[in-house]
Write an enzyme that holds these catalytic residues in place. Sequence first.
Site, mmCIF file in Angstrom:
data_model
loop_
_atom_site.group_PDB
_atom_site.id
_atom_site.type_symbol
_atom_site.label_atom_id
_atom_site.label_comp_id
_atom_site.label_asym_id
_atom_site.label_seq_id
_atom_site.Cartn_x
_atom_site.Cartn_y
_atom_site.Cartn_z
ATOM 1 N N ILE A 18 0.994 -1.156 0.069
ATOM 2 C CA ILE A 18 -0.085 0.024 0.111
ATOM 3 C C ILE A 18 0.776 1.136 -0.085
ATOM 4 O O ILE A 18 0.612 2.135 -0.857
ATOM 5 C CB ILE A 18 -0.909 -0.120 1.192
ATOM 6 C CG1 ILE A 18 -2.057 -1.158 1.211
ATOM 7 C CG2 ILE A 18 -1.625 1.290 1.314
ATOM 8 C CD1 ILE A 18 -2.859 -1.389 2.407
ATOM 9 N N LEU A 38 12.433 -3.417 5.232
ATOM 10 C CA LEU A 38 12.248 -4.186 3.993
ATOM 11 C C LEU A 38 12.284 -5.704 4.444
ATOM 12 O O LEU A 38 12.515 -6.574 3.784
ATOM 13 C CB LEU A 38 13.772 -4.154 3.211
ATOM 14 C CG LEU A 38 14.030 -2.862 2.764
ATOM 15 C CD1 LEU A 38 15.340 -2.783 1.897
ATOM 16 C CD2 LEU A 38 12.714 -2.305 1.714
ATOM 17 N N GLY A 41 8.653 -5.470 2.330
ATOM 18 C CA GLY A 41 8.689 -4.195 1.331
ATOM 19 C C GLY A 41 10.011 -4.536 0.245
ATOM 20 O O GLY A 41 10.905 -5.196 0.837
ATOM 21 N N ILE A 59 10.875 0.751 12.573
ATOM 22 C CA ILE A 59 10.354 1.738 13.232
ATOM 23 C C ILE A 59 10.620 1.585 14.865
ATOM 24 O O ILE A 59 10.053 2.345 15.798
ATOM 25 C CB ILE A 59 8.653 1.892 13.049
ATOM 26 C CG1 ILE A 59 7.876 0.519 13.318
ATOM 27 C CG2 ILE A 59 8.551 2.643 11.512
ATOM 28 C CD1 ILE A 59 6.582 0.837 13.010
ATOM 29 N N ALA A 81 3.652 1.103 8.429
ATOM 30 C CA ALA A 81 4.460 -0.138 8.775
ATOM 31 C C ALA A 81 3.754 -1.267 9.741
ATOM 32 O O ALA A 81 3.128 -0.588 10.738
ATOM 33 C CB ALA A 81 5.743 0.488 9.330
ATOM 34 N N SER A 126 -7.548 -2.302 10.869
ATOM 35 C CA SER A 126 -7.797 -3.206 9.885
ATOM 36 C C SER A 126 -9.498 -3.695 10.262
ATOM 37 O O SER A 126 -9.809 -3.767 11.306
ATOM 38 C CB SER A 126 -6.948 -4.388 10.099
ATOM 39 O OG SER A 126 -7.487 -5.561 9.857
ATOM 40 N N TYR A 150 -2.449 -9.683 16.024
ATOM 41 C CA TYR A 150 -2.403 -8.656 15.072
ATOM 42 C C TYR A 150 -3.972 -7.773 15.326
ATOM 43 O O TYR A 150 -3.828 -6.602 15.312
ATOM 44 C CB TYR A 150 -2.905 -9.010 13.644
ATOM 45 C CG TYR A 150 -3.054 -8.109 12.489
ATOM 46 C CD1 TYR A 150 -1.963 -7.692 11.656
ATOM 47 C CD2 TYR A 150 -4.476 -8.136 11.814
ATOM 48 C CE1 TYR A 150 -2.110 -6.904 10.771
ATOM 49 C CE2 TYR A 150 -4.485 -7.284 10.877
ATOM 50 C CZ TYR A 150 -3.343 -6.407 10.405
ATOM 51 O OH TYR A 150 -3.580 -5.623 9.239
ATOM 52 N N ARG A 276 -6.461 -21.886 9.429
ATOM 53 C CA ARG A 276 -5.509 -21.207 10.292
ATOM 54 C C ARG A 276 -6.205 -20.939 11.476
ATOM 55 O O ARG A 276 -7.327 -20.213 11.405
ATOM 56 C CB ARG A 276 -4.688 -20.328 9.416
ATOM 57 C CG ARG A 276 -3.985 -20.979 8.371
ATOM 58 C CD ARG A 276 -2.964 -19.933 7.834
ATOM 59 N NE ARG A 276 -3.354 -18.809 7.227
ATOM 60 C CZ ARG A 276 -2.542 -18.081 6.307
ATOM 61 N NH1 ARG A 276 -1.392 -18.558 6.058
ATOM 62 N NH2 ARG A 276 -2.957 -17.015 5.908
ATOM 63 N N GLY A 278 -6.921 -18.303 14.320
ATOM 64 C CA GLY A 278 -6.911 -16.913 14.261
ATOM 65 C C GLY A 278 -7.960 -16.158 13.026
ATOM 66 O O GLY A 278 -8.082 -15.101 12.970
#
Length: 314
Positions: A18, A38, A41, A59, A81, A126, A150, A276, A278
């Site tokens: 994104i 990275l 990314g 970060i 991130a 999210s 998450y 899976r 979760g």
Amino acid sequence: MDRISNSKVLITGGAGFIGSNLADTLIEDNEIVVVDDLSMGKIENLPKSNHLHFFEHSITDYEFMNKLLVEWEFDYIFLLAAVASVADTVKRPLETHEINQNANINILETIRVNRLSLKKLLFSSSAAVYGNDPELPKKETSPIDPLSPYAIDKYATERFVIDYGELYGIPTVATRFFNVYGPKQNPSSPYSGVLSIIFNCVGKDAVFSLYGDGNQTRDFVFISDVVNTLVMLMVSNEEHKVYNVGTGVSISINQVIEEFENILNKKLKINYRKIRSGDIKNSYADITEISKTGYRPAFDIHNGLQEYIDQFYK
Ligand code: NAD
Ligand code: UD1
């Protein structure tokens, strides 16, 4: 479309899917700073320009981040991130909590303590925050039921972003993206977004692992609709709010595979695996709130997939 121009813009996670599409849109008229470790990314995702300043950093490096924020005095900050895979955070909850929550609070705290003035900060939360509560479609006011590290981190950070905004007078906004897809989504990990993995498997004639029976549903939203929304929310007067960003349409993984097969005229080889932990069963967005700001998704799943494929082969 409303524009961001002549501004200093920070995109954390800007070498990812994104973030790099957003950087492509903003690069012409702005100075863009990207901080990305990275881990998912790629540097090749980023536009080549003297106005793009890339830092390969985590970060979670607070010293680095604090110095960057104070030195640059950004106008706009996009917090993208994250370890974006639900399944990955189930495997390493503490490590991902440092990235998905604490590192973002550090950014807010640096802004507060140093009284940095900025035009707006946006956090990408999210649809995972809604979990398996049966209410559908998901409204921003629907019950929250985070099922994974998450989702817990996304919800908590979203609250920090909104509440820091209100408590300390920082203009902030948050988005709950549903399932975003399109060019530059990295298919290389088993934790990648499902459509990038399917596209990769069809192309390479590889076997796709389908977790569950494929009847789980999602709301797939095309990347350019997401990028336009990110920019629009940054320049709008609305603040301290959270918005769903989806299409308002639900589709099963089986149906989406069929769409891919029809467009590419190829069959996907499927290996059915255990669901899976979760994982969410059904998810799609009520987009009434974001529509009030002028949002209209331009792509449905059919023309979005077609565009994704066309851009790949062009
Ligand atoms: P992505 O994995 O392509 O991008 C995330 C980027 O963050 C990657 O480039 C990765 O290298 C980077 N990153 C990870 N840990 C980092 C760290 N410690 N320090 C610096 N950089 C780090 O994922 P994406 O799909 O582009 O997602 C962007 C954001 O949107 C994420 O916050 C994600 O949780 C959120 N989101 C995505 C979706 C989706 O469907 N893609 C849906 C809802 C929310
Ligand atoms: C995705 C995003 C997450 C975002 C959420 C919002 C990624 C990696 N995940 O999570 O960041 O917050 O949408 O709704 O971008 N599947 C398979 N085989 C695979 C991969 C996935 O069957 O190889 C299944 C999964 O089990 C799941 C569905 O496909 O049922 C979607 O998976 P995934 O793309 O990882 O998305 P979400 O978990 O919905």
